[in-house]
Design a protein around this motif. Structure first.
Motif, PDB file in Angstrom:
ATOM      1  N   VAL A  42      23.885  49.946  40.877  1.00  0.00           N
ATOM      2  CA  VAL A  42      24.601  51.164  41.247  1.00  0.00           C
ATOM      3  C   VAL A  42      25.015  51.052  42.709  1.00  0.00           C
ATOM      4  O   VAL A  42      24.179  50.805  43.577  1.00  0.00           O
TER       5      VAL A  42
ATOM      6  N   ILE B  88      20.976  58.431  36.865  1.00  0.00           N
ATOM      7  CA  ILE B  88      21.644  58.384  38.163  1.00  0.00           C
ATOM      8  C   ILE B  88      21.916  59.822  38.564  1.00  0.00           C
ATOM      9  O   ILE B  88      22.641  60.554  37.879  1.00  0.00           O
TER      10      ILE B  88
ATOM     11  N   VAL C 145      18.241  57.004  41.793  1.00  0.00           N
ATOM     12  CA  VAL C 145      18.327  56.212  40.571  1.00  0.00           C
ATOM     13  C   VAL C 145      16.919  56.029  40.029  1.00  0.00           C
ATOM     14  O   VAL C 145      15.999  55.688  40.782  1.00  0.00           O
TER      15      VAL C 145
END
Length: 292
Positions: free
Chosen positions: A82, A112, A89
């Motif tokens: 990410v 997320i 996360v």
């Protein structure tokens, strides 16, 4: 095709799609001669980085998440990364570091969270999101309707076969989006439709990003730009970064999913729209460009 095998490699189930989550790759720039918008990730460098972290080709399709994050569950063990806005996360019950490859077991829930700073994240999954390409790209175009639709709860996304190992990364550099953007512009094809005062305002005053901003364009609020020529133009082609001025005089910067034509004059063109990918409503925008 985008350079990775079209081989089934499991799926990702969308448990919560969030406000706007779309499939994005590097877009369709080769089709501009037919009037097809580029589309693709609003920050191509961020998507390239996420793909490198999980061992994908840089052109592989990933997900672009806007503001509210999303929740996913892969059916096979995989590696994800990410990149972008500052967000929490989690893989199952454990936290994960943005900007680093993360191992996700089969059936584990990947969460997320909402962006705390910035606006968008890009998620890469080993093997890439293997939806069918349209006009050479897997990217969602939210205006033209090309590519897969924005994600909804319950969607299943096919994964390609992994092509390389994750990158060895020991350090994560956090993103700190600026509160003020300085965007370089060139005068547009219809700058002579505006008064000298309009050009002075464009280059000499501050604007703010409006809440009415999306992948099509970043609407700005501030000093209106007065016209020297009244009326509307016949529809004309637009390029990425075109600064169009509607009837209210407030500039609008076109982004990746911009329309191919428009009847309002283009006063300028932004050289690089990438900083706008993380510009939340209220972000200050200042233009600078040629001296007259």
């Amino acid at each position: 095709m985008n350079g990775w095998p079209a081989v089934a490699g499991g799926e990702v189930e969308v448990l919560r799609a969030g406000a706007l989550t779309t499939v994005q790759d590097l877009g369709r720039p080769g089709w501009a001669h037919l009037g097809v918008p580029r589309s693709g990730a609003l920050d191509p460098a961020a998507l390239r980085l996420a793909n490198r972290l999980v061992g994908n080709p840089e052109s592989a399709a990933g997900l672009e998440l806007t503001l509210t994050g999303c929740t996913l569950r892969p059916t096979r063990a995989t590696t994800v990364a990410v990149v972008g806005a500052e967000a929490d996360v989690r893989v199952g019950d454990r936290p994960g570091d943005p900007g680093r490859p993360l191992a996700v077991p089969a059936g584990a829930v990947l969460r997320i969270g909402p962006a705390r700073r910035g606006l968008r994240c890009w998620l890469a999954v080993a093997g890439g999101i293997a939806v069918a390409p349209v006009l050479g790209s897997r990217a969602t175009d939210t205006l033209a309707g090309l590519g897969p639709a924005p994600l909804r709860d319950g969607d299943l996304l096919p994964l390609g076969a992994p092509t390389g190992p994750p990158a060895p990364v020991d350090l994560t550099v956090p993103l700190t989006p600026p509160t003020e953007l300085r965007l370089a512009v060139r005068l547009g094809p219809r700058h002579d439709w505006f008064t000298p005062a309009a050009l002075d305002r464009l280059l000499g005053t501050a604007y703010e990003v409006s809440p009415l901003t999306n992948r099509v364009g970043a609407r700005l609020t501030g000093a209106p730009l007065p016209r020297a020529v009244a009326g509307e133009l016949p529809s004309e082609g637009l390029v990425l970064g075109a600064v169009q001025v509607p009837a209210d005089g407030q500039p609008l910067i076109f982004l990746a999913d911009h329309p191919t034509t428009g009847g309002y004059p283009v006063i300028a063109v932004v050289d690089d729209v990438t900083p706008l990918a993380q510009a939340r409503p209220g972000t200050t925008v200042r233009f600078h460009g040629p001296q007259r």
